[in-house]
Design a protein around this motif. Sequence first.
Motif, short mmCIF file in Angstrom:
data_model
loop_
_atom_site.label_atom_id
_atom_site.label_comp_id
_atom_site.label_asym_id
_atom_site.label_seq_id
_atom_site.Cartn_x
_atom_site.Cartn_y
_atom_site.Cartn_z
N ASP A 1 -2.46 10.89 7.20
CA ASP A 1 -2.25 10.56 5.78
C ASP A 1 -2.54 11.78 4.94
O ASP A 1 -3.10 12.79 5.42
CB ASP A 1 -3.15 9.39 5.36
CG ASP A 1 -4.64 9.73 5.44
OD1 ASP A 1 -5.12 10.51 4.61
OD2 ASP A 1 -5.32 9.23 6.37
N GLN B 1 -7.04 6.68 -0.26
CA GLN B 1 -6.39 6.98 -1.54
C GLN B 1 -5.15 7.85 -1.32
O GLN B 1 -4.88 8.81 -2.05
CB GLN B 1 -7.36 7.68 -2.50
CG GLN B 1 -8.63 6.88 -2.79
CD GLN B 1 -9.57 7.60 -3.72
OE1 GLN B 1 -9.16 8.54 -4.44
NE2 GLN B 1 -10.83 7.19 -3.72
N LEU C 1 -4.46 2.30 9.97
CA LEU C 1 -3.73 2.01 8.74
C LEU C 1 -4.59 1.20 7.77
O LEU C 1 -4.46 1.36 6.54
CB LEU C 1 -2.45 1.24 9.07
CG LEU C 1 -1.35 2.05 9.77
CD1 LEU C 1 -0.16 1.18 10.11
CD2 LEU C 1 -0.91 3.22 8.88
N THR C 2 -5.45 0.36 8.28
CA THR C 2 -6.39 -0.36 7.40
C THR C 2 -7.30 0.62 6.68
O THR C 2 -7.56 0.48 5.47
CB THR C 2 -7.23 -1.35 8.23
OG1 THR C 2 -6.35 -2.30 8.85
CG2 THR C 2 -8.22 -2.08 7.34
N GLY D 1 0.82 -1.20 0.00
CA GLY D 1 0.00 0.00 0.00
C GLY D 1 0.85 1.24 0.00
O GLY D 1 2.04 1.22 -0.40
N PRO D 2 0.31 2.37 0.42
CA PRO D 2 1.09 3.61 0.45
C PRO D 2 2.26 3.52 1.43
O PRO D 2 2.24 2.72 2.37
CB PRO D 2 0.06 4.66 0.90
CG PRO D 2 -1.00 3.89 1.60
CD PRO D 2 -1.06 2.56 0.92
N ARG E 1 -5.34 2.40 3.87
CA ARG E 1 -5.11 1.60 2.67
C ARG E 1 -6.40 1.32 1.90
O ARG E 1 -6.37 1.18 0.68
CB ARG E 1 -4.45 0.27 3.07
CG ARG E 1 -3.04 0.46 3.66
CD ARG E 1 -2.37 -0.87 3.93
NE ARG E 1 -0.99 -0.69 4.37
CZ ARG E 1 -0.56 -0.85 5.62
NH1 ARG E 1 -1.43 -1.22 6.56
NH2 ARG E 1 0.70 -0.64 5.94
N ARG E 2 -7.54 1.27 2.60
CA ARG E 2 -8.79 0.94 1.93
C ARG E 2 -9.52 2.14 1.38
O ARG E 2 -10.11 2.08 0.30
CB ARG E 2 -9.71 0.19 2.90
CG ARG E 2 -9.27 -1.21 3.22
CD ARG E 2 -10.29 -1.88 4.14
NE ARG E 2 -9.94 -3.27 4.44
CZ ARG E 2 -10.64 -4.06 5.25
NH1 ARG E 2 -11.74 -3.59 5.82
NH2 ARG E 2 -10.24 -5.29 5.47
#
Length: 445
Positions: free
Chosen positions: A393, A351, A343-344, A305-306, A347-348
């Motif tokens: 984020d 974006q 963090l989930t 992921g990122p 990632r979901r």
Amino acid sequence: MAVTTPPARRPGTRSPGVRAVADAVLVHGALAVAVGGIYSGLAWLLDALSGAASGTPSGAPSGGGDPMAGLVAALAAGAVFHPLRLRLQRVADRLLRVERDPYRVADRLSRTLQEAVDPAEGLATAAVLVRQALRADGVAVEVDGVTVLDGVLGERPVETPLVWHGEPVGWLLSSGREGSPASPDLLNALARHLAELAHAVRLTADLRRSREHILTSREEERRRLRRDLHDGLGPTLASLAMTVDEARIRLDRDPEAVEELLVRVRDQMGTAIVDVRDLVYGLRPPALSHLGLAGSLRALADAPGPRVDVVVTGPPDGPPDDPLDGVPAALEVVAYRIAQEALTNVRRHAQATTALVRVEVLRTGAEAAGSAGAGSGAGGPEGGGELRLSVADDGIGLPDPIRGGVGLASMRERAAEAGGSCTVGPRPGGGTEVVARLPLTRDAT
């Protein structure tokens, strides 16, 4: 809002207004009789002594009395007037249970709290005592959504805040009689002592809610373990036992088929091992035991992921190799679960291209000064302060309106169970930021 009224007075018990009137009549009547008796007695005695000195026969009229005798009797009666009134006032107050001294009222409030079965019962009794002390038509105490009422409040009661160590804990409402408002000094003195009682009521309510929440959470955890054992691991072990029995039976008749059964046993054993690991992981993530909190967060950051950066800052006197050494195990689990959920979501849904996980051990000023003065041996997170975790984020930010899902609620609940807080909001410059503040205490486990 719940309203509680103290128990009804027993038959024959006087109301505060009747007691006040009876108190005044008793004091002034006794005072008039006593002062009149003292004046008349001294005047007669001094007149008799004056007549004896002048040769007047005992019991004979002295021609209107000696003016000096009347003056001396008046001065003596005036000298004993105030001390006698105070003494009579105390006696009458004790007989009629009327309290005037705010310190005595505060003492009675303290004894009420000590003798009460619980603070809520003590608050109901305290409302009666405060009404008697204020000689009010009605008194109400509002604490934590509960109102304890004694008497009848007027349309515009006097509102006095109950403040405990700078924190508002309730309100004292009182309705005085027309023409006889309550003394502000007495009202404030009673409010200060009532604040301690109100704080105890709030603590008791918070403790009761926390206990219920802990019991509910424990029961839910037991049900989850029972369901996982019964529906997951149990059938797997039962199937494993049946396969072993089948292999034992076929060993003599069809040895070639046993190999296939043993392969099936091996697969079922692998499934059982995975189920056991899942159960253990649900209790405490294995990464925390092997890597610690800092290493576990870095392991979460390495997932696809990122790009996720992890910054860990410990106390100045903490160990440099493991800045979070000494953080209670319970807080490690809470911080790890919150970071994992955050963090989930990144990632979901976010974006995002990058994210930053920051963990800090913050110390209060007094604790930091104490640690510096005591040397490095007095440091460590267990000394106090808080553990602050933030996950930020650069994604698209929160939706409008914000839809509270299970993940957001679970993060807040985990932080609240540890005595802290968790907030989710927009990040300055764009994106989303999750901030969890967890208190560090010596007795945390």
